[in-house]
Write a protein that holds these residues in place. Structure first.
Motif, PDB file in Angstrom:
ATOM      1  N   VAL C 567       0.679  -1.343   0.042  1.00  0.00           N
ATOM      2  CA  VAL C 567      -0.031  -0.137  -0.046  1.00  0.00           C
ATOM      3  C   VAL C 567       0.661   1.265   0.035  1.00  0.00           C
ATOM      4  O   VAL C 567       0.647   2.048  -0.765  1.00  0.00           O
ATOM      5  CB  VAL C 567      -1.181   0.117   1.109  1.00  0.00           C
ATOM      6  CG1 VAL C 567      -1.756   1.365   1.170  1.00  0.00           C
ATOM      7  CG2 VAL C 567      -1.864  -1.121   1.207  1.00  0.00           C
ATOM      8  N   ARG C 568       1.805   1.396   1.060  1.00  0.00           N
ATOM      9  CA  ARG C 568       2.570   2.717   0.981  1.00  0.00           C
ATOM     10  C   ARG C 568       3.326   2.795   0.035  1.00  0.00           C
ATOM     11  O   ARG C 568       3.462   4.017  -0.692  1.00  0.00           O
ATOM     12  CB  ARG C 568       3.352   2.530   2.448  1.00  0.00           C
ATOM     13  CG  ARG C 568       2.581   2.690   3.473  1.00  0.00           C
ATOM     14  CD  ARG C 568       3.135   3.179   4.674  1.00  0.00           C
ATOM     15  NE  ARG C 568       2.370   3.205   5.870  1.00  0.00           N
ATOM     16  CZ  ARG C 568       2.945   3.346   7.064  1.00  0.00           C
ATOM     17  NH1 ARG C 568       4.277   3.506   7.139  1.00  0.00           N
ATOM     18  NH2 ARG C 568       2.112   2.894   8.127  1.00  0.00           N
ATOM     19  N   PRO C 569       4.201   1.808  -0.794  1.00  0.00           N
ATOM     20  CA  PRO C 569       4.907   1.998  -1.767  1.00  0.00           C
ATOM     21  C   PRO C 569       3.968   2.485  -2.965  1.00  0.00           C
ATOM     22  O   PRO C 569       4.667   3.374  -3.751  1.00  0.00           O
ATOM     23  CB  PRO C 569       5.576   0.671  -2.301  1.00  0.00           C
ATOM     24  CG  PRO C 569       5.545   0.172  -0.969  1.00  0.00           C
ATOM     25  CD  PRO C 569       4.403   0.561  -0.209  1.00  0.00           C
ATOM     26  N   PHE C 570       2.850   1.941  -3.199  1.00  0.00           N
ATOM     27  CA  PHE C 570       2.154   2.312  -4.213  1.00  0.00           C
ATOM     28  C   PHE C 570       1.473   3.756  -3.898  1.00  0.00           C
ATOM     29  O   PHE C 570       1.528   4.598  -5.002  1.00  0.00           O
ATOM     30  CB  PHE C 570       0.806   1.381  -4.226  1.00  0.00           C
ATOM     31  CG  PHE C 570      -0.164   1.674  -5.118  1.00  0.00           C
ATOM     32  CD1 PHE C 570       0.157   1.320  -6.467  1.00  0.00           C
ATOM     33  CD2 PHE C 570      -1.473   2.471  -4.958  1.00  0.00           C
ATOM     34  CE1 PHE C 570      -1.059   1.711  -7.575  1.00  0.00           C
ATOM     35  CE2 PHE C 570      -2.170   2.700  -5.966  1.00  0.00           C
ATOM     36  CZ  PHE C 570      -1.995   2.268  -7.344  1.00  0.00           C
ATOM     37  N   PHE C 573       4.517   6.026  -4.797  1.00  0.00           N
ATOM     38  CA  PHE C 573       4.603   6.053  -6.126  1.00  0.00           C
ATOM     39  C   PHE C 573       3.506   6.988  -6.796  1.00  0.00           C
ATOM     40  O   PHE C 573       3.803   7.883  -7.893  1.00  0.00           O
ATOM     41  CB  PHE C 573       4.357   4.581  -6.773  1.00  0.00           C
ATOM     42  CG  PHE C 573       4.816   4.780  -8.299  1.00  0.00           C
ATOM     43  CD1 PHE C 573       6.074   4.917  -8.640  1.00  0.00           C
ATOM     44  CD2 PHE C 573       3.953   4.248  -9.007  1.00  0.00           C
ATOM     45  CE1 PHE C 573       6.447   4.922 -10.098  1.00  0.00           C
ATOM     46  CE2 PHE C 573       4.282   4.461 -10.511  1.00  0.00           C
ATOM     47  CZ  PHE C 573       5.311   4.604 -10.950  1.00  0.00           C
ATOM     48  N   ALA C 574       2.059   6.558  -6.568  1.00  0.00           N
ATOM     49  CA  ALA C 574       1.109   7.519  -7.087  1.00  0.00           C
ATOM     50  C   ALA C 574       1.396   9.144  -6.719  1.00  0.00           C
ATOM     51  O   ALA C 574       1.259   9.687  -7.542  1.00  0.00           O
ATOM     52  CB  ALA C 574      -0.125   7.237  -6.443  1.00  0.00           C
ATOM     53  N   GLN C 575       1.785   9.422  -5.548  1.00  0.00           N
ATOM     54  CA  GLN C 575       2.206  10.647  -5.117  1.00  0.00           C
ATOM     55  C   GLN C 575       3.170  11.302  -6.102  1.00  0.00           C
ATOM     56  O   GLN C 575       2.974  12.645  -6.600  1.00  0.00           O
ATOM     57  CB  GLN C 575       2.856  10.610  -3.782  1.00  0.00           C
ATOM     58  CG  GLN C 575       2.800  11.945  -3.113  1.00  0.00           C
ATOM     59  CD  GLN C 575       1.533  12.432  -2.475  1.00  0.00           C
ATOM     60  OE1 GLN C 575       0.492  11.442  -2.229  1.00  0.00           O
ATOM     61  NE2 GLN C 575       1.254  13.527  -2.172  1.00  0.00           N
ATOM     62  N   LEU C 576       4.407  10.340  -6.104  1.00  0.00           N
ATOM     63  CA  LEU C 576       5.199  10.911  -7.098  1.00  0.00           C
ATOM     64  C   LEU C 576       5.086  11.253  -8.426  1.00  0.00           C
ATOM     65  O   LEU C 576       5.584  11.881  -9.283  1.00  0.00           O
ATOM     66  CB  LEU C 576       6.396   9.791  -6.853  1.00  0.00           C
ATOM     67  CG  LEU C 576       7.930  10.194  -7.384  1.00  0.00           C
ATOM     68  CD1 LEU C 576       8.530  11.129  -6.423  1.00  0.00           C
ATOM     69  CD2 LEU C 576       8.513   8.950  -7.438  1.00  0.00           C
ATOM     70  N   ASN C 577       4.096  10.255  -8.940  1.00  0.00           N
ATOM     71  CA  ASN C 577       3.738  10.106 -10.377  1.00  0.00           C
ATOM     72  C   ASN C 577       2.416  10.936 -10.586  1.00  0.00           C
ATOM     73  O   ASN C 577       1.870  10.983 -11.778  1.00  0.00           O
ATOM     74  CB  ASN C 577       3.096   8.709 -10.453  1.00  0.00           C
ATOM     75  CG  ASN C 577       3.750   8.508 -11.863  1.00  0.00           C
ATOM     76  OD1 ASN C 577       4.725   9.053 -12.521  1.00  0.00           O
ATOM     77  ND2 ASN C 577       3.219   7.343 -12.456  1.00  0.00           N
ATOM     78  N   ARG C 578       2.353  12.026  -9.839  1.00  0.00           N
ATOM     79  CA  ARG C 578       0.999  12.742  -9.962  1.00  0.00           C
ATOM     80  C   ARG C 578       0.669  13.392 -11.247  1.00  0.00           C
ATOM     81  O   ARG C 578      -0.166  13.244 -11.916  1.00  0.00           O
ATOM     82  CB  ARG C 578       0.828  13.913  -8.990  1.00  0.00           C
ATOM     83  CG  ARG C 578      -0.438  14.462  -8.638  1.00  0.00           C
ATOM     84  CD  ARG C 578      -0.359  15.332  -7.350  1.00  0.00           C
ATOM     85  NE  ARG C 578      -1.176  14.684  -6.430  1.00  0.00           N
ATOM     86  CZ  ARG C 578      -0.968  15.405  -5.094  1.00  0.00           C
ATOM     87  NH1 ARG C 578      -0.262  16.772  -4.894  1.00  0.00           N
ATOM     88  NH2 ARG C 578      -1.825  14.763  -4.267  1.00  0.00           N
ATOM     89  N   ASP C 579       1.782  14.133 -11.794  1.00  0.00           N
ATOM     90  CA  ASP C 579       1.861  14.811 -12.925  1.00  0.00           C
ATOM     91  C   ASP C 579       2.690  14.199 -14.028  1.00  0.00           C
ATOM     92  O   ASP C 579       3.666  14.548 -14.799  1.00  0.00           O
ATOM     93  CB  ASP C 579       2.566  16.175 -12.965  1.00  0.00           C
ATOM     94  CG  ASP C 579       1.630  16.877 -11.672  1.00  0.00           C
ATOM     95  OD1 ASP C 579       0.462  16.802 -11.732  1.00  0.00           O
ATOM     96  OD2 ASP C 579       2.249  17.468 -10.732  1.00  0.00           O
ATOM     97  N   ASP C 580       2.366  12.829 -14.263  1.00  0.00           N
ATOM     98  CA  ASP C 580       3.197  12.251 -15.199  1.00  0.00           C
ATOM     99  C   ASP C 580       2.713  12.179 -16.677  1.00  0.00           C
ATOM    100  O   ASP C 580       1.684  12.779 -16.767  1.00  0.00           O
ATOM    101  CB  ASP C 580       3.368  10.791 -14.869  1.00  0.00           C
ATOM    102  CG  ASP C 580       1.778  10.104 -14.931  1.00  0.00           C
ATOM    103  OD1 ASP C 580       1.006  10.674 -15.023  1.00  0.00           O
ATOM    104  OD2 ASP C 580       1.791   8.816 -14.999  1.00  0.00           O
ATOM    105  N   ALA C 581       3.302  11.760 -17.377  1.00  0.00           N
ATOM    106  CA  ALA C 581       2.863  11.679 -18.816  1.00  0.00           C
ATOM    107  C   ALA C 581       1.599  11.296 -19.210  1.00  0.00           C
ATOM    108  O   ALA C 581       1.077  11.802 -20.250  1.00  0.00           O
ATOM    109  CB  ALA C 581       4.050  10.812 -19.723  1.00  0.00           C
ATOM    110  N   VAL C 582       1.153  10.230 -18.592  1.00  0.00           N
ATOM    111  CA  VAL C 582       0.005   9.535 -18.694  1.00  0.00           C
ATOM    112  C   VAL C 582      -1.106  10.545 -18.502  1.00  0.00           C
ATOM    113  O   VAL C 582      -2.229  10.779 -19.129  1.00  0.00           O
ATOM    114  CB  VAL C 582      -0.311   8.115 -17.940  1.00  0.00           C
ATOM    115  CG1 VAL C 582      -1.767   7.599 -17.899  1.00  0.00           C
ATOM    116  CG2 VAL C 582       0.674   7.232 -18.283  1.00  0.00           C
TER     117      VAL C 582
END
Lengths: 475, 206, 629
Positions: C567-570, C573-582
């Motif tokens: 859960v936490r890594p996810f 990662f989601a936090q980190l990836n908030r403004d990603d290319a997708v």
């Protein structure tokens, strides 16, 4: 067989036209008092006509030198058209209750429009096609302007009339070119000559298609749709969105497959273009709309695009897909419009989507069914609308039209936005004042269409198989 | 043959010229008059083709009834056609372009399509028409209109019925304070309903 | 009479529709009549069908009822069809009968709750979905029922949705089982693409022809189905949701999270046993997972304070036994244990529910005590259930089924003794933890006011289930004890009999005696530690043991582990990836949609001339396409 029984295949048309004239007499002598019973007489006539259609044999029967054809295809679509008309009349009670609009001609015009659809669906040559087309359209122009003291309604009627006349002109021009280059107006005859018709025939075909596209409001012949849908009284808009679309699509399919199978490659190109344009416009142009009737206009443009995908496939499966699509589309449209008709407070209609705010709290049952209908319109599984799209996409993929199917899926993703927006408004926004309680007629339509849409997935067999039988009769 | 050709060109050129004038003239009354001229010349073309029945119908119905009705409407309603035509020049380029493209396509079609008609077409066209020498136009039409084309005829009749209903439903208004003549009532009047006898005492009035 | 089969799921479904459509407007008595009556009628019909099936068995020992063809697309044309064979017969009987008793119990237990109608609507829907699951002739229909019970489980765990903790528990159950369901869907797709059908009999026929034993595809298919089964049946590593699922009302725990739904995984594996036999590695994994789960859950149960959580871990542990049996190839034993477990675990839950109802909804067993005088019926039925769960020899149903599993493990050949030992240790711990509960709750000093206030609608189910928990095992007894084989003879048409390893009856008797001794020893230990509080028990208070206690209390730290590892890594990662290319792609789509909408809506001027221009321009374009394309 004596002369009278030879007319048996045309019985539904005779019932409607004759019945309409009888009702006209009753109305002319009965006056205003006759308006509300007239509605039920008209519904009864439509039911009888529908039963007469259902009792017809599935084999192909041609009457009047082949101008009038009854086959499985015609049966399926006529029943669909009848259902659309019945649904319209069923939800018109409140609309006609207003003293300014208490006119019995309403029911008569709907009946005659339905008779026109029958002629159109059964057309076996270009002249019958045109006559059916005009009989249907003329009645539609009049009912669009039916609320004659309302500026929007008269504007809608006039716009529809002027543009409709133009499209009829194009259709006639196309028909005359086709006649000129093949020497016949019979679909069967055209089919024989079509292969050597040359470029003149193709231009005729395109103009004929332009007229038909106008009626199904496919892009780029759609411009009238949003204005007319918004302006016309809501039950009439429901009518425009249901039965006439069925008839026009029927004519489209029949002309394509019985008159022009030889140049399928050419018309396929046009249909693909029109389908893509309609899906895209139906998706993109609608996302900013705030008036729900206008929104439904764009929605119906988009849906016609999806239905035309089935035609573009130019296969029996494609036609089956179109038929399934139209059946489900009619149900979804009637249900949604019944909900829109019920958007009244103190007997005044409201049409903005923000009027639906918080409906989930003021009327949870209606909000639930309307959400299901909207999810279905968006094509979300396992609701009926998903299966409708599924069958046409399947046909397109099998016919090798991958791009078309992919574009269709993409357009439905964008389209889902505005359907879901309404659901969001109904469930998450602060409640607007409650609407007047729904009448029993509207309730029954909403309930029946809602159940159909929700439960279709459990037992899709009968409809799909009936569509398969109907589609087979064209080949 | 040459006489016929001469007349064809006369009728055709007047027809086209007056059609242009219908949309070009500033005065709406002139427009309608040019329209009548175009109809008459078209009727002449029909006569040249041996379709005398159609020619007469055209004169009687279109010239005699429809165009004259237009004339009445134009004169009575006093429509400001110049205002209506305000945007004409703005739309001319687009409209003209569309017209040119259509015309071009038509020409291209006739040029490319060389033979124009499909091989079987000519035969198909002549099929239902009895030889002109044997029967007159009117008779030929009469022979097929109610038999072979009964369906179209009836359907067209219903279309006209719809047009009639539409015209009535959209325009007829029952005004409450209009006095109408009711002949049945008038005829049914008796002495008892119409007059009332009062005994008036002398010198008092009513 | 077999033609009535469709009514068994249809009646509860009808009950659901009525209750759903009336949306709480019916009076409570009518709700109870519809809710209980529909399942009751369904149980009656199930009994009639069973009688007819047993007296005049249909040809081939199965009855197939095709309701309609669902859809026909090319080679994919599944039918909506039911299949009644001995396996589904047993399942159907247990579901309808135990279901009916629990419904009857709930009609009193839930009385006065504002969601009374909603409760019965969901329960009826659950029974319908569960019956569809077990009667389905087709894995697709089975999957529909599978998701249906998952949905009802979600709705009922979160039944008291005003408390966010209950909602969280419901979500946890839904999400964790979803992981398994996803594997199962992939498995179904694999089966369909490779074998061209989802109809169970055809699948079982084609699989051995298409795949040699141990082939990679068979292994993959079995593993994926096993994934689904693990999620639904709360086995390692997807067991964490079940203890939290106790947030639902107690009858829900009894019906869904003890007797029926959680055993769906066992049913699935038994139903598709051919696949598992083709994949020996996976079958071994089933046994190993079962053994590990039964031990792990038993030790956790030993340390719980919450009355219902003890039973929840116990359920996980008992299903572990069933998996052990399945893995060992003792198919019949697994189903036998399913049946007896349904009886005694439902009884335990209902008795526990009755107890907690009478003491003001107190869940902590250490605040109870001495209740046996005040609540004699609840005590008696709980004791019977506990005895059956602990497999006290000879008189309880649990003894016969557990014995059959242990004997199956012993003779299974692959790792037999090790599996048997795991089962044996489990049996010992089971006896300890359940009698710990018995002694702590019902004996000792009375610490809480209790008022007996249950009526016949609670008493009757307790009584009936007590009888079944004791007598339900006599349909199948080992060779040394009468050798009744009614149950296995019934099932032998569906499930293969175990490859018997030659073993003397004396061995079987010895093995049985050891197991009986373990159970009795467990009871005795529990008596010493929790009732007599012998001096040696003070060892439990040392810090090392306390740490172990906390570790086991938290279910071996699986929640902690998943939180840290998944859960936490996810989330990080989601936090980190908030403004990603997708994201940018989607934003771009939204932006371009808005732009195209702006342009397109500008074309809609409302002017007829402009519209007419479009018409003409459109036809020109169409002509161009037709002519030049």
């Amino acid at each position: 067989m004596n002369e009278a029984s030879a007319l048996y295949p045309a019985l539904p048309e005779l019932i409607l036209a004759g019945g309409a004239m009888v009702l006209l007499m009753i109305g002319a002598f009965g006056g205003e008092r006759a308006t509300s019973p007239m509605l039920s007489y008209a519904i009864a006539l439509l039911v009888v006509a529908g039963l007469a259609i259902a009792a017809m044999p599935d084999e192909r029967v041609a009457l009047f030198n082949g101008s009038f054809v009854v086959d499985g295809f015609a049966k399926f679509l006529k029943i669909l058209a009848v259902l659309g008309s019945i649904g319209t009349l069923w939800m018109s009670g409140d609309f006609l209750a207003d003293p300014d609009r208490r006119k019995f001609e309403y029911s008569v015009l709907i009946l005659l429009a339905t008779a026109g659809m029958f002629v159109l669906i059964s057309a076996g040559d270009l002249i019958a096609l045109y006559l059916g087309f005009e009989l249907m359209s003329l009645s539609l122009y009049v009912v669009a302007a039916f609320d004659r003291d309302n500026v929007q309604s008269t504007e809608a009627g006039l716009k529809y009339f002027v543009l409709g006349a133009l499209s009829s002109g194009m259709l006639l021009y196309g028909a005359s070119l086709i006649y000129g280059f093949t020497g016949t107006v019979k679909f069967a005859g055209i089919a024989q000559e079509a292969a050597n018709g040359g470029i003149g025939l193709i231009i005729g075909l395109v103009l004929l298609f332009a007229g038909l596209c106008f009626k199904v409001s496919a892009v780029p012949f759609h411009m009238w749709t949003p204005d007319v849908y918004q302006g016309a009284p809501t039950p009439i808009t429901a009518f425009f969105a249901s039965a006439p679309k069925v008839a026009a699509i029927a004519a489209f399919v029949r002309v394509s497959f019985s008159a022009f199978p030889a140049i399928a490659a050419q018309w396929q190109q046009i249909i693909i273009f029109v389908a893509i344009a309609s899906m895209a416009l139906g998706a993109f142009a609608a996302i900013g709309q705030r008036n729900i009737k206008r929104l439904m206009a764009y929605s119906s443009i988009g849906h016609m695009g999806y239905a035309l995908i089935g035609l573009a496939a130019a296969t029996g499966e494609g036609v089956q897909g179109v038929l399934v699509y139209m059946a489900i589309y009619v149900a979804m449209t009637l249900g949604t419009f019944a909900c829109i008709v019920s958007m009244r407070r103190n007997d005044k209609p409201f049409e903005e989507i923000t009027d639906l705010s918080g409906l989930a709290r003021t009327n949870p049952a209606q909000a639930f069914v309307l959400s299901m209908l909207l999810f279905s319109l968006a094509g979300i599984p396992p609701l009926a609308g998903f299966f409708a799209k599924f069958y046409v996409f399947l046909a397109a993929v099998k016919a090798g039209l991958f791009t078309l199917a992919v574009l269709g899926v993409l357009a439905s993703v964008v389209g889902a936005y505005y359907y879901l927006l309404i659901v969001k408004i109904m469930y998450f926004d602060e409640p607007a004042p409650a609407f007047d309680p729904m009448g029993n007629a509207l309730r029954s339509i909403v309930a029946v269409t809602g159940l159909f849409v929700i439960l279709f997935f459990a037992y899709p067999g009968p409809l799909v198989e009936a569509a398969a039988v109907a589609a087979k009769s064209l080949f | 043959m040459t006489v016929a050709a001469l007349f064809f060109y006369v009728f055709a050129s007047i027809c086209v010229a007056s059609a242009v004038m219908v949309i070009a003239s500033r005065n709406p009354v002139h427009s309608v008059l040019f329209l009548i001229l175009a109809f008459v010349n078209a009727a002449g073309l029909f006569v040249l083709m041996g379709a005398e029945f159609l020619a007469m119908i055209l004169v009687i119905v279109y010239v005699g009834a429809v165009a004259v009705l237009f004339l009445f409407v134009v004169m009575m309603l006093d429509v400001d056609f110049t205002a209506l035509r305000q945007g004409f020049l703005n739309y001319l380029p687009v409209g003209g372009l569309v017209g040119v493209v259509f015309f071009g396509e038509l020409v291209a079609m006739l040029m490319v399509g060389a033979g124009a008609l499909a091989p079987g077409a000519a035969k198909a066209i002549t099929d239902p028409i009895p030889p002109l020498a044997d029967v007159t136009n009117t008779e030929a039409l009469g022979l097929v209109l109610y038999t072979r084309y009964a369906y179209y005829f009836q359907a067209a009749g219903v279309v006209l019925l719809v047009a009639m209903i539409g015209a009535i439903v959209l325009t007829l208004r029952h005004k409450p304070h209009v006095k109408r003549q009711n002949i049945a009532d008038q005829v049914a009047r008796t002495k008892a309903t119409a007059i009332k006898i009062r005994r008036v005492k002398p010198g008092q009035g009513i | 009479m077999l033609a009535l089969l469709w009514l068994t799921p249809a009646l509860p479904l009808l009950g659901f529709v009525i209750l759903f459509a009336t949306a709480g407007r019916l009076p409570a008595s009518a709700v109870a009549a519809v809710g209980v009556g529909s399942v009751g009628l369904s149980a009656v019909i199930a009994l009639i069908i069973t009688a007819s099936f047993l007296t005049t068995p249909p040809e081939g020992d199965f009855y197939r009822q095709v309701l309609w063809r669902w859809i026909a697309i090319g080679s994919f044309n599944p039918e909506v069809a039911f299949r009644l064979d001995p396996l589904s017969l047993v399942m159907m009987l247990v579901i309808t009968f135990v279901g009916f008793l629990i419904h009857l119990y709930s009609s009193e237990f839930m009385a006065g709750d504002e969601g009374y109608s909603r409760f019965f609507a969901s329960m009826n829907l659950f029974v319908a979905a569960m019956l569809i699951l077990v009667l389905a002739d087709d894995l697709l229909l089975l999957y529909a029922g599978w998701e249906g019970v998952g949905l009802c489980s979600y709705l009922l765990i979160g039944f008291w949705y005003r408390d966010p903790a209950n909602g969280a528990a419901a979500r946890k159950a839904f999400i964790v089982t979803r992981i398994g369901d996803t594997a199962m869907v992939v498995g179904l797709i694999l089966l369909f693409t490779r074998l061209g059908t989802l109809a169970i009999p055809e699948l079982m026929e084609r699989a051995p022809q298409a795949w040699p034993a141990g082939s990679a595809t068979a292994t993959a298919a079995a593993a994926l189905l096993l994934g689904g089964a693990l999620g639904k049946s709360a086995q390692i590593p997807l067991q964490t949701w079940l203890p939290d699922a106790m947030a639902g009302p107690t009858p829900v725990s009894a019906l869904i999270h003890a007797a029926t739904m959680v055993t769906a995984g066992v049913y699935l594996i038994a139903r598709t046993h051919v696949l598992f036999e083709l994949a020996p590695a996976i079958q071994l994994a089933v046994a190993a997972i079962g053994a590990a789960t039964l031990l792990l859950a038993a030790f956790s149960a030993l340390n719980q304070h919450d009355f219902k959580r003890i039973l929840a871990y116990s359920t996980i542990s008992q299903i572990g036994y069933m998996f052990l049996a399945l893995g060992a190839g003792a198919w019949t034993a697994a189903i036998f244990h399913f049946m007896t477990h349904a009886f005694f675990k439902a009884l335990l839950f209902l008795a526990a529910g009755a107890v907690m109802m009478c003491i003001g909804d107190e869940h902590d067993i250490f605040r109870m005590g001495g209740l046996w005088r005040r609540l004699p019926l609840a005590f008696a039925s709980f004791l019977i259930g506990a005895a059956s769960l602990a497999a006290l020899p000879l008189v309880t149903a649990g003894f016969y089924s557990k014995d059959m599993i242990l004997w199956g493990a012993w003779t299974s050949g692959r790792g037999g003794p090790a599996l048997w030992a795991a089962g044996l240790i489990g049996a010992l711990v089971t006896a300890i933890y359940i009698f710990r509960a018995v002694f702590v709750v019902f004996f000792g000093e009375m610490q809480i006011a209790a008022r007996s206030r249950y009526g016949w609608r609670i008493a009757v189910p307790l009584g009936v289930l007590s009888v079944l928990a004791l007598g339900g095992g006599f349909v199948e007894t080992p060779a040394a004890l009468g050798h009744v084989e009614a149950f296995s003879r019934l099932l032998e048409a569906v499930l293969p009999t175990q490859r018997e390893v030659a073993a003397a009856p004396a061995t079987q008797a010895t093995v049985m005696a050891i197991a009986s001794f373990a159970a009795l020893a467990g009871v005795f230990i529990a008596y010493l530690v929790y009732l007599r509080r012998v001096r040696a028990a003070t060892i439990l208070d040392t810090s090392a043991v306390q740490r172990l206690h906390r570790f086991w209390l938290a279910g071996w730290g699986f929640d902690w582990l998943y939180d840290r590892v998944l859960v936490r890594p996810f989330l990080w990662f989601a936090q980190l990836n908030r403004d990603d290319a997708v994201d940018a792609v989607y934003d771009g789509v939204a932006f371009s949609s808005r732009v195209s909408h702006a342009y397109l809506s500008r074309t809609q001027t409302g002017r007829v001339r402009w519209y007419a221009g479009w018409l003409v321009a459109g036809s020109l374009a169409a002509i161009a396409i037709a002519v030049f394309a």
